[in-house]
Design a protein around this motif. Structure first.
Motif, PDB file in Angstrom:
ATOM      1  N   VAL A 171       0.840  -1.197   0.000  1.00 56.75           N
ATOM      2  CA  VAL A 171       0.000   0.000   0.000  1.00 56.75           C
ATOM      3  C   VAL A 171       0.880   1.254   0.000  1.00 56.75           C
ATOM      4  O   VAL A 171       0.584   2.231  -0.694  1.00 56.75           O
ATOM      5  CB  VAL A 171      -0.968  -0.013   1.206  1.00 56.75           C
ATOM      6  N   SER A 213       3.865   5.525  -5.595  1.00 51.95           N
ATOM      7  CA  SER A 213       3.708   5.489  -7.053  1.00 51.95           C
ATOM      8  C   SER A 213       2.726   6.566  -7.518  1.00 51.95           C
ATOM      9  O   SER A 213       2.989   7.262  -8.506  1.00 51.95           O
ATOM     10  CB  SER A 213       3.204   4.120  -7.495  1.00 51.95           C
ATOM     11  N   GLY A 214       1.621   6.706  -6.803  1.00 44.62           N
ATOM     12  CA  GLY A 214       0.668   7.756  -7.144  1.00 44.62           C
ATOM     13  C   GLY A 214       1.264   9.144  -6.997  1.00 44.62           C
ATOM     14  O   GLY A 214       1.017  10.030  -7.820  1.00 44.62           O
ATOM     15  N   TRP A 246       3.865   1.469  -1.287  1.00 48.81           N
ATOM     16  CA  TRP A 246       4.421   1.546  -2.634  1.00 48.81           C
ATOM     17  C   TRP A 246       3.398   2.132  -3.598  1.00 48.81           C
ATOM     18  O   TRP A 246       3.745   2.942  -4.467  1.00 48.81           O
ATOM     19  CB  TRP A 246       4.871   0.158  -3.059  1.00 48.81           C
ATOM     20  N   ALA A 247       2.129   1.748  -3.454  1.00 47.40           N
ATOM     21  CA  ALA A 247       1.077   2.316  -4.300  1.00 47.40           C
ATOM     22  C   ALA A 247       0.916   3.818  -4.032  1.00 47.40           C
ATOM     23  O   ALA A 247       0.735   4.608  -4.969  1.00 47.40           O
ATOM     24  CB  ALA A 247      -0.238   1.583  -4.058  1.00 47.40           C
TER      25      ALA A 247
END
Length: 179
Positions: free
Chosen positions: A107, A113-114, A109-110
């Motif tokens: 989560v 990334s966003g 990392w997401a």
């Protein structure tokens, strides 16, 4: 008891500046100058976001702004634009430090990334509004994807080499405040 904690904070700040200088040196080396090569990841951005997510007290906003501004000047980008965007992203993460402490790595990392994609789009939008020439979108997106893929490596190396980890519940910072 506060002296060792304060010394650790300054040790990490010094290590960050040293790593940034090393990354600056590698970026200005004339390696891979032929056209058509894949762009490399923005390792300094990965380092900043990883460290601010893990230990926000180690990287003050002024240090981040100065290091990224120096990178702007060194790479001949518009001075302060990328620095301001990276500072906004790091302060966004810093304000959510208590929330991100409990996230799983996937989560986190997401989320990172966003943020990286939002930084890319914001940077390109400002360039478009100012009618400045910019690289192709695909080239910039490949660099962002490379940065996203390198983020776990930066986190892993920071954890292995420097023992940089998220604070435990009830842990205090160098000033005795709960983290």
């Amino acid at each position: 008891m506060a002296e060792p904690l304060q010394a650790r904070v300054w040790l990490f700040r010094t290590a960050f500046v040293g790593l940034a200088l090393g990354l600056f040196f590698v970026r200005v080396l004339p390696l891979g100058t032929e056209a058509g090569r894949w762009p490399g990841p923005d390792l300094l951005l990965c380092l900043i976001l990883a460290w601010v997510t893990r230990r926000p007290d180690y990287l003050p906003a002024l240090l981040i702004a100065l290091v990224v501004l120096a990178e702007d000047l060194l790479l001949m980008r518009p001075p302060g634009l990328w620095a301001a965007l990276v500072l906004l992203a790091s302060e966004f993460l810093r304000s959510r430090a208590a929330l991100t402490r409990e996230l799983s790595f996937v989560v986190e990392w997401a989320l990172i990334s966003g943020l990286m994609v939002a930084l890319l789009l914001g940077y390109r939008l400002i360039f478009a509004l100012a009618f400045l020439p910019q690289t192709g979108f695909g080239f910039a997106m490949v660099q962002t994807l490379a940065s996203i893929l390198c983020y776990p490596l930066v986190v892993g190396l920071s954890w292995l080499a420097l023992n940089l980890r998220k604070p435990a519940m009830g842990e205090v910072d160098a000033y005795g405040r709960r983290m």
